[in-house]
Design an enzyme around this catalytic site. Structure first.
Site, short mmCIF file in Angstrom:
data_model
loop_
_atom_site.label_atom_id
_atom_site.label_comp_id
_atom_site.label_asym_id
_atom_site.label_seq_id
_atom_site.Cartn_x
_atom_site.Cartn_y
_atom_site.Cartn_z
N HIS A 182 39.07 37.16 37.71
CA HIS A 182 40.05 37.85 38.47
C HIS A 182 39.98 39.38 38.45
O HIS A 182 39.79 40.30 39.31
CB HIS A 182 41.31 37.32 38.53
CG HIS A 182 42.31 38.16 39.52
ND1 HIS A 182 43.11 38.95 39.07
CD2 HIS A 182 42.53 37.92 40.86
CE1 HIS A 182 43.87 39.55 40.39
NE2 HIS A 182 43.72 38.65 41.34
N GLN B 27 41.74 35.83 31.56
CA GLN B 27 40.69 34.86 31.10
C GLN B 27 39.84 34.44 32.24
O GLN B 27 39.24 33.33 32.10
CB GLN B 27 41.46 33.88 30.21
CG GLN B 27 41.99 34.41 28.86
CD GLN B 27 42.60 33.19 28.13
OE1 GLN B 27 43.16 32.10 28.74
NE2 GLN B 27 42.75 33.54 26.90
N ALA C 213 45.91 49.92 37.38
CA ALA C 213 45.60 49.24 35.94
C ALA C 213 45.27 47.91 36.18
O ALA C 213 46.02 47.19 36.60
CB ALA C 213 46.75 49.53 34.74
N VAL C 214 44.01 47.62 35.86
CA VAL C 214 43.63 46.10 35.97
C VAL C 214 43.17 45.98 34.61
O VAL C 214 42.30 46.57 33.88
CB VAL C 214 42.48 46.22 37.03
CG1 VAL C 214 42.07 44.60 37.04
CG2 VAL C 214 42.79 46.90 38.35
N GLU D 112 45.04 46.61 46.92
CA GLU D 112 45.65 47.03 47.91
C GLU D 112 45.61 48.55 48.36
O GLU D 112 45.72 49.33 49.36
CB GLU D 112 47.10 46.78 48.27
CG GLU D 112 47.35 45.21 48.32
CD GLU D 112 47.10 44.38 47.12
OE1 GLU D 112 46.94 43.16 47.39
OE2 GLU D 112 47.49 44.69 45.99
N PHE E 236 39.48 58.30 41.79
CA PHE E 236 39.64 56.73 40.95
C PHE E 236 40.58 57.16 39.73
O PHE E 236 39.91 57.30 38.58
CB PHE E 236 38.07 56.32 40.78
CG PHE E 236 38.26 54.96 40.22
CD1 PHE E 236 38.46 53.93 40.96
CD2 PHE E 236 38.03 54.56 39.17
CE1 PHE E 236 38.60 52.56 40.67
CE2 PHE E 236 37.79 53.28 38.52
CZ PHE E 236 38.30 52.37 39.50
N SER F 52 46.29 46.90 42.52
CA SER F 52 45.13 47.77 42.77
C SER F 52 44.00 47.26 43.88
O SER F 52 43.53 48.32 44.52
CB SER F 52 44.42 47.87 41.51
OG SER F 52 45.20 48.44 40.40
#
Length: 164
Positions: A94, A91, A86-87, A64, A119, A62
């Protein structure tokens, strides 16, 4: 007073779309892509990769997506660009960096180029949540395609406002 709205019926001059899809979390992004293709096809768009209406561009993740999306937007070849990814929160921080930069980049491209950029990057806390949004409960890919159809149509309807 004039009212401008997008339409979901196939236009006289066919639309061209680009789909930028992140490979990372492809279990999710492939499902989003499937929902997106289903919607476009049901609205008269030829989704065949060998066709002339939809180009598919795969990127590593994502983060990029905005770089490639900018290149596509400035080309002037597309009525709308749909970004799929999908992000999923882990923990470490990032997640915040990737999700935030992807969102900022995509928003900037749309406002700077005038090309609708959708988006379609899910940002969830768990893989289960991502899968639910990619097809288990509903497929957000369908909605992203609907947004692209409506925005492409709306921008075309508003074209006389920018013509001198």
């Amino acid at each position: 007073m004039t009212v401008y709205e997008g339409s979901f019926t196939p236009p006289a001059r066919p639309f061209r779309f680009a789909l930028v899809i992140a490979r990372f979390n492809d279990l999710v992004t492939e499902k989003l892509l499937s929902g997106c293709q289903d919607c476009l096809k049901r609205h008269g768009i030829d989704v065949d990769p060998a066709g002339t209406q939809v180009d598919y561009i795969w990127v590593p993740g994502s983060f990029e997506v905005p770089l490639v999306t900018r290149k596509l937007a400035v080309s002037g070849q597309y009525d709308a660009i749909i970004c799929l990814g999908a992000v999923i929160r882990g923990q470490t921080p990032h997640f915040d960096f990737v999700a935030g930069e992807a969102a900022k980049g995509i928003a900037a491209i749309a406002s700077q180029t005038g090309v609708p950029v959708i988006f379609g990057i899910l940002t969830t806390d768990t893989m289960q949540q991502a899968l639910e949004r990619a097809g288990i409960k509903s497929n957000h890919g369908w909605g992203y395609a609907m947004n692209a159809l409506e925005m492409a149509s709306l921008m075309r309807a508003m074209a006389p406002l920018t013509e001198g």
